[in-house]
Design a protein around this motif. Structure first.
Motif, PDB file in Angstrom:
ATOM      1  N   ASN A 113      -2.341   1.461  -5.321  1.00  0.00           N
ATOM      2  CA  ASN A 113      -2.285   0.294  -5.590  1.00  0.00           C
ATOM      3  C   ASN A 113      -3.441  -0.236  -6.345  1.00  0.00           C
ATOM      4  O   ASN A 113      -3.234  -1.149  -7.070  1.00  0.00           O
ATOM      5  CB  ASN A 113      -2.259  -0.311  -4.079  1.00  0.00           C
ATOM      6  CG  ASN A 113      -1.540  -1.785  -4.004  1.00  0.00           C
ATOM      7  OD1 ASN A 113      -2.319  -2.733  -3.388  1.00  0.00           O
ATOM      8  ND2 ASN A 113      -0.514  -2.034  -4.613  1.00  0.00           N
ATOM      9  N   LEU A 114      -4.516  -0.055  -6.038  1.00  0.00           N
ATOM     10  CA  LEU A 114      -5.678  -0.427  -6.719  1.00  0.00           C
ATOM     11  C   LEU A 114      -5.690  -0.065  -8.225  1.00  0.00           C
ATOM     12  O   LEU A 114      -5.919  -0.957  -9.131  1.00  0.00           O
ATOM     13  CB  LEU A 114      -6.955  -0.074  -6.303  1.00  0.00           C
ATOM     14  CG  LEU A 114      -7.175  -0.395  -4.940  1.00  0.00           C
ATOM     15  CD1 LEU A 114      -8.658   0.131  -4.111  1.00  0.00           C
ATOM     16  CD2 LEU A 114      -7.395  -2.190  -4.701  1.00  0.00           C
ATOM     17  N   VAL A 115      -5.657   1.248  -8.515  1.00  0.00           N
ATOM     18  CA  VAL A 115      -5.488   1.480  -9.903  1.00  0.00           C
ATOM     19  C   VAL A 115      -4.362   0.914 -10.814  1.00  0.00           C
ATOM     20  O   VAL A 115      -4.475   0.858 -12.048  1.00  0.00           O
ATOM     21  CB  VAL A 115      -5.317   3.258 -10.303  1.00  0.00           C
ATOM     22  CG1 VAL A 115      -6.431   3.921  -9.519  1.00  0.00           C
ATOM     23  CG2 VAL A 115      -4.207   3.758  -9.606  1.00  0.00           C
ATOM     24  N   THR A 116      -3.225   0.383 -10.079  1.00  0.00           N
ATOM     25  CA  THR A 116      -2.106  -0.173 -11.040  1.00  0.00           C
ATOM     26  C   THR A 116      -2.927  -1.311 -11.715  1.00  0.00           C
ATOM     27  O   THR A 116      -2.315  -1.705 -12.739  1.00  0.00           O
ATOM     28  CB  THR A 116      -1.076  -0.710  -9.950  1.00  0.00           C
ATOM     29  OG1 THR A 116      -1.468  -1.742  -9.111  1.00  0.00           O
ATOM     30  CG2 THR A 116      -0.326   0.651  -9.371  1.00  0.00           C
ATOM     31  N   CYS A 117      -3.789  -1.965 -11.192  1.00  0.00           N
ATOM     32  CA  CYS A 117      -4.441  -3.192 -11.541  1.00  0.00           C
ATOM     33  C   CYS A 117      -3.547  -4.365 -11.743  1.00  0.00           C
ATOM     34  O   CYS A 117      -3.619  -5.105 -12.849  1.00  0.00           O
ATOM     35  CB  CYS A 117      -5.344  -2.874 -12.792  1.00  0.00           C
ATOM     36  SG  CYS A 117      -6.830  -2.268 -12.383  1.00  0.00           S
ATOM     37  N   VAL A 118      -2.345  -4.256 -11.027  1.00  0.00           N
ATOM     38  CA  VAL A 118      -1.410  -5.601 -11.173  1.00  0.00           C
ATOM     39  C   VAL A 118      -2.080  -6.822 -10.335  1.00  0.00           C
ATOM     40  O   VAL A 118      -2.965  -6.558  -9.427  1.00  0.00           O
ATOM     41  CB  VAL A 118      -0.298  -5.168 -10.415  1.00  0.00           C
ATOM     42  CG1 VAL A 118       0.677  -6.217 -10.066  1.00  0.00           C
ATOM     43  CG2 VAL A 118       0.516  -3.972 -10.890  1.00  0.00           C
ATOM     44  N   PRO A 119      -2.154  -7.805 -11.241  1.00  0.00           N
ATOM     45  CA  PRO A 119      -3.072  -9.204 -10.555  1.00  0.00           C
ATOM     46  C   PRO A 119      -2.485  -9.504  -9.139  1.00  0.00           C
ATOM     47  O   PRO A 119      -3.232 -10.028  -8.510  1.00  0.00           O
ATOM     48  CB  PRO A 119      -2.536 -10.146 -11.715  1.00  0.00           C
ATOM     49  CG  PRO A 119      -2.192  -9.555 -13.039  1.00  0.00           C
ATOM     50  CD  PRO A 119      -1.532  -8.133 -12.403  1.00  0.00           C
TER      51      PRO A 119
END
Lengths: 296, 163
Positions: A113-119
């Motif tokens: 979830n963190l590495v996606t860096c979706v705002p």
């Protein structure tokens, strides 16, 4: 899905070696809830998918000298169920619970979830509000940086192509720091956040003032952001409903929300003020409950 | 690195092996096309609808979002593993008695999500049931009758845990 080669990493070191070997076109597979969706719709798939889901040292949650270490492969469900997390950080449980549905939480990982860096990611704000660090390993060895600096832009992290996110560490001094997570979506289940907000704070009960407040906002800027002006306003200030409302108003000015089909920028600004105030008020309520519990 | 790989899993209580599985095969494709277990449905194929829900090592997951290779060594339960020839599972019975499904496309996924819930929490609140089913979309019946059926099945299972 178009064909690709699947390479299985035994452990983190092996994964780094394989990433170096296969180059920037290789994609890392953890829980797969984002990657498989992407691979199914992509016109060109990577030649190699590197499955790290069996790397034991990327799993588990434990107390270390540095603080609370959460392996990058810990699923949202594991996080929600882990007794130490439930005890120390109910806000992290709430944040994990707000992600997707049961099926996605059972597969999806915190690191993924963190590495996606979706705002609009729901894992980010609470961890940023707790000053979490991320540990990255790569060809040059290991390094750590604050999670807030890990988010480079929309869908862009500070990971180099040969890097791997190992774990997330909540520093020792923040263990049990009262915190809260707030999310506003259009439904309760499977909804992206229009805005999410997290806050953490200590209270100096002698003077009854706020110490080391942190406010993190999601879905209102290219990355998860800290509302530093609002934090500075609250530092050392008496915690009153008026002060918390003012912190919410200050946070609005620090965000850069966009208008899209889910909500207008104006609506998101209204939400920032409300959710920031609620997150702060709930964190303060948790601090109060904790103090009262310790008195008995 | 291989073009195909063998995948072995305990499937509805029986150890099964598929010998030549291309890496891009999802668990859902493996179940439906190799093992001919078509209870898990291909709906949205992106993890939104839950029609492909199966239980892997005790957890409800979307079989469309898991590579078959990732399920190697796992214990997988599909809707075909619930009933015996003689008797429906209490959840299936409750869904039938309560007319909780119309077209039935979402049914296997809904029932398996409910089973994973009841295995962990035998006496869930209505809100906990709603939460457990929030990853399963139904476009015809609606959810009220499903929630009622899960409550009925939960009572039956508490009275007779081995049913």
């Amino acid at each position: 899905m178009k064909a690709f080669d699947l390479v299985i990493a035994k452990d983190a070191a092996h994964a780094v070696t394989l990433l170096a070997e296969h180059g920037p076109s290789a994609r890392v597979l953890a829980g797969g809830t984002d990657l498989l969706v992407e691979l199914k719709s992509a016109s060109r798939v990577p030649r190699v998918v590197l499955d790290i889901s069996r790397a034991a040292e990327l799993k588990g949650i434990e107390l270390t000298d540095q603080g609370l270490r959460i392996g990058a492969l810990v699923t949202h469900t594991e996080l929600m169920r882990f007794p130490l997390i439930r005890d120390l950080f109910p806000a992290l449980v709430d944040a994990a619970h707000s992600i997707g549905a049961v099926q996605t939480r059972n597969l999806g990982t915190l690191g993924g979830n963190l590495v996606t860096c979706v705002p609009s990611m729901d894992s980010g704000p609470t961890l940023v509000a707790l000053d979490a660090l991320v540990t990255i390993t790569g060809p040059g060895g290991r390094r750590q940086l604050p999670l807030s600096d890990f988010f480079a832009g929309p869908r862009k992290s500070m990971l180099e192509p040969e890097d791997l996110l190992l774990d997330i560490v909540i520093p020792k001094e923040n263990l049990g720091k009262p915190a809260d997570f707030q999310k506003f979506g259009l439904r309760k289940g499977q909804a992206l956040a229009l805005v999410n907000a997290a806050a953490s704070l200590w209270v100096d009960w002698e003077r009854d003032v706020c110490v080391a407040p942190r406010i993190a906002l999601g879905a209102v800027a290219p990355t998860v952001i800290r509302a530093r002006a609002a934090e500075a306003y609250l530092e050392g200030r008496a915690i009153t409903p008026e002060a918390l409302a003012e912190a919410g108003r200050i946070a609005v000015a620090e965000a850069r929300p966009i208008s899209d089909f889910r909500a207008s920028a104006d609506y998101r600004r209204d939400l920032i003020a409300v959710l920031t105030r609620r997150a702060l008020a709930n964190a303060y309520a948790r601090a109060t409950a904790k103090r009262d519990g310790e008195k008995q | 690195m291989t073009d195909v790989t063998a995948v072995t899993m305990k499937l509805n209580g029986v150890t099964r092996t598929a010998s030549a599985v291309p890496p891009e095969t999802t668990l859902l494709a493996l179940l439906r096309n190799q093992f001919n277990l078509t209870g898990a449905k291909l709906g949205c194929d992106v993890g939104d609808c839950g029609a492909c829900t199966v239980i892997v090592d005790g957890n409800a997951v979307n079989a469309c979002l898991m590579l078959a290779a990732q399920a190697d060594g796992s214990d997988v339960l599909t809707i075909e593993g619930l009933a015996t020839l003689e008797r429906l599972h209490p959840l299936q019975k409750a869904f039938e008695d309560n007319a909780s499904l119309q077209c039935g496309f979402c049914g296997p996924g809904v029932i398996l999500s409910a089973k994973a819930l009841l295995d962990e929490n035998p006496d869930p609140t209505q809100q906990e049931i709603r939460d457990a089913l929030s990853g399963n979309l139904c476009r015809c019946t609606g959810y009220t009758k499903m929630i009622e059926a899960v409550q009925v099945a939960a009572r039956a299972l508490r009275a007779k845990p081995d049913a």
